[in-house]
Design a protein around this motif. Structure first.
Motif, short mmCIF file in Angstrom:
data_model
loop_
_atom_site.label_atom_id
_atom_site.label_comp_id
_atom_site.label_asym_id
_atom_site.label_seq_id
_atom_site.Cartn_x
_atom_site.Cartn_y
_atom_site.Cartn_z
N UNK A 111 84.44 -18.69 83.28
CA UNK A 111 83.44 -17.96 84.05
C UNK A 111 83.47 -18.36 85.53
N UNK A 112 83.53 -19.65 85.79
CA UNK A 112 83.49 -20.14 87.17
C UNK A 112 84.76 -19.83 87.96
N UNK A 113 85.90 -19.80 87.29
CA UNK A 113 87.17 -19.64 88.01
C UNK A 113 87.76 -18.24 87.91
N UNK A 114 86.99 -17.31 87.38
CA UNK A 114 87.46 -15.93 87.25
C UNK A 114 87.91 -15.40 88.61
N UNK A 115 89.14 -14.95 88.68
CA UNK A 115 89.67 -14.37 89.91
C UNK A 115 90.17 -15.37 90.94
N UNK A 116 90.12 -16.67 90.63
CA UNK A 116 90.57 -17.69 91.57
C UNK A 116 92.10 -17.74 91.57
N UNK A 117 92.69 -17.46 92.71
CA UNK A 117 94.16 -17.44 92.82
C UNK A 117 94.71 -18.72 93.45
N UNK A 118 93.83 -19.68 93.75
CA UNK A 118 94.27 -20.88 94.46
C UNK A 118 94.70 -21.99 93.51
N UNK A 121 97.87 -23.85 88.17
CA UNK A 121 97.98 -23.95 86.72
C UNK A 121 97.19 -22.87 85.99
N UNK A 122 96.46 -22.02 86.73
CA UNK A 122 95.63 -21.00 86.09
C UNK A 122 96.01 -19.58 86.49
N UNK A 123 97.27 -19.32 86.61
CA UNK A 123 97.71 -17.97 86.95
C UNK A 123 98.19 -17.25 85.68
N UNK A 124 97.99 -15.93 85.63
CA UNK A 124 98.43 -15.15 84.49
C UNK A 124 97.36 -14.17 84.04
N UNK A 125 97.60 -13.53 82.88
CA UNK A 125 96.63 -12.58 82.35
C UNK A 125 95.40 -13.34 81.85
N UNK A 126 94.34 -12.58 81.54
CA UNK A 126 93.10 -13.17 81.04
C UNK A 126 93.35 -14.05 79.81
N UNK A 128 96.27 -15.38 78.86
CA UNK A 128 97.11 -16.53 79.23
C UNK A 128 96.27 -17.63 79.89
N UNK A 129 95.35 -17.20 80.76
CA UNK A 129 94.49 -18.17 81.44
C UNK A 129 93.61 -18.89 80.42
N UNK A 130 93.01 -18.15 79.48
CA UNK A 130 92.17 -18.77 78.45
C UNK A 130 92.99 -19.76 77.63
N UNK A 131 94.21 -19.38 77.26
CA UNK A 131 95.08 -20.29 76.49
C UNK A 131 95.41 -21.55 77.29
N UNK A 132 95.72 -21.37 78.59
CA UNK A 132 96.05 -22.52 79.44
C UNK A 132 94.85 -23.46 79.57
N UNK A 133 93.67 -22.88 79.80
CA UNK A 133 92.46 -23.69 79.95
C UNK A 133 92.20 -24.48 78.67
N UNK A 134 92.28 -23.79 77.53
CA UNK A 134 92.05 -24.45 76.25
C UNK A 134 93.04 -25.58 76.02
N UNK A 135 94.31 -25.30 76.26
CA UNK A 135 95.37 -26.30 76.06
C UNK A 135 95.18 -27.50 76.99
N UNK A 136 94.96 -27.22 78.28
CA UNK A 136 94.81 -28.31 79.26
C UNK A 136 93.56 -29.15 78.99
N UNK A 137 92.45 -28.47 78.65
CA UNK A 137 91.23 -29.21 78.33
C UNK A 137 91.46 -30.15 77.15
#
Length: 173
Positions: A111-118, A121-126, A128-137
């Motif tokens: 929710x907080x990082x939606x649309x953040x391009x900076x 490690x969080x670039x990609x489709x919605x 892909x981003x959810x998977x990356x966040x889950x994996x990294x967390x």
């Protein structure tokens, strides 16, 4: 232990915004290691990752922590989300001051990082981003816990409550 607060946690946990408020409230100086690295390299984090790779960036973080351990007092220091990954960094962080892990859930990060391009490690489709966040967390959670003195679960707290909680740790120690 040094007279610094060190804020660690995942991207979007509020390390910078809480750090600035905490510094103001406690009369300390605010430092952001990502900002310091960007200034030192004269490149954005994205550019550093792109040109030199993640490992190089992690080396810059480690070298900066070594310097800060010997030179920084009476400060609030916000570090990059990946800084505590390295065991040696966790040692430096604890030497630097009282380490507070701002714990955040996957949904809050999204929710907080939606649309953040900076954030490289969080670039990609919605998805892909959810998977990356889950994996990294999941990968980082134990390292954040191991690298901290205190944990603050920030999802359902406002900034004021988070600051009060952090400052209450001084009375406990």
């Amino acid at each position: 232990m040094a007279d610094n607060y060190v804020l660690i946690g995942f991207m979007g946990a509020g390390k910078t915004s809480i750090g600035k408020l905490l510094a103001k409230r406690s009369g300390k100086t605010f430092l952001d290691t990502d900002e310091m690295i960007v200034k030192q390299m004269n490149l954005s984090i994205n550019e550093i990752f792109s040109v030199y790779g993640e490992e190089y960036f992690r080396d810059l973080e480690t070298n900066l922590l070594k310097v800060l351990c010997n030179s920084v007092h009476d400060s609030v220091i916000s570090v990059g989300g990946g800084t505590p990954i390295r065991e040696e960094n966790r040692t430096y962080l604890k030497k630097l001051g009282t380490v507070i892990y701002l714990s955040v859930t996957e949904n809050t990060v999204i929710k907080r990082l939606k649309g953040d391009k900076t954030r490289p490690l969080l670039q990609g489709t919605k998805e892909e981003v959810r998977d990356k966040v889950s994996k990294l967390l999941n990968e980082r959670e134990s390292k954040y816990v191991a690298g901290s003195h205190h944990i603050v679960k920030v999802d359902r707290m406002n900034k004021e409550e988070i600051i009060e909680k952090i400052m209450s740790f001084d009375q406990e120690d």
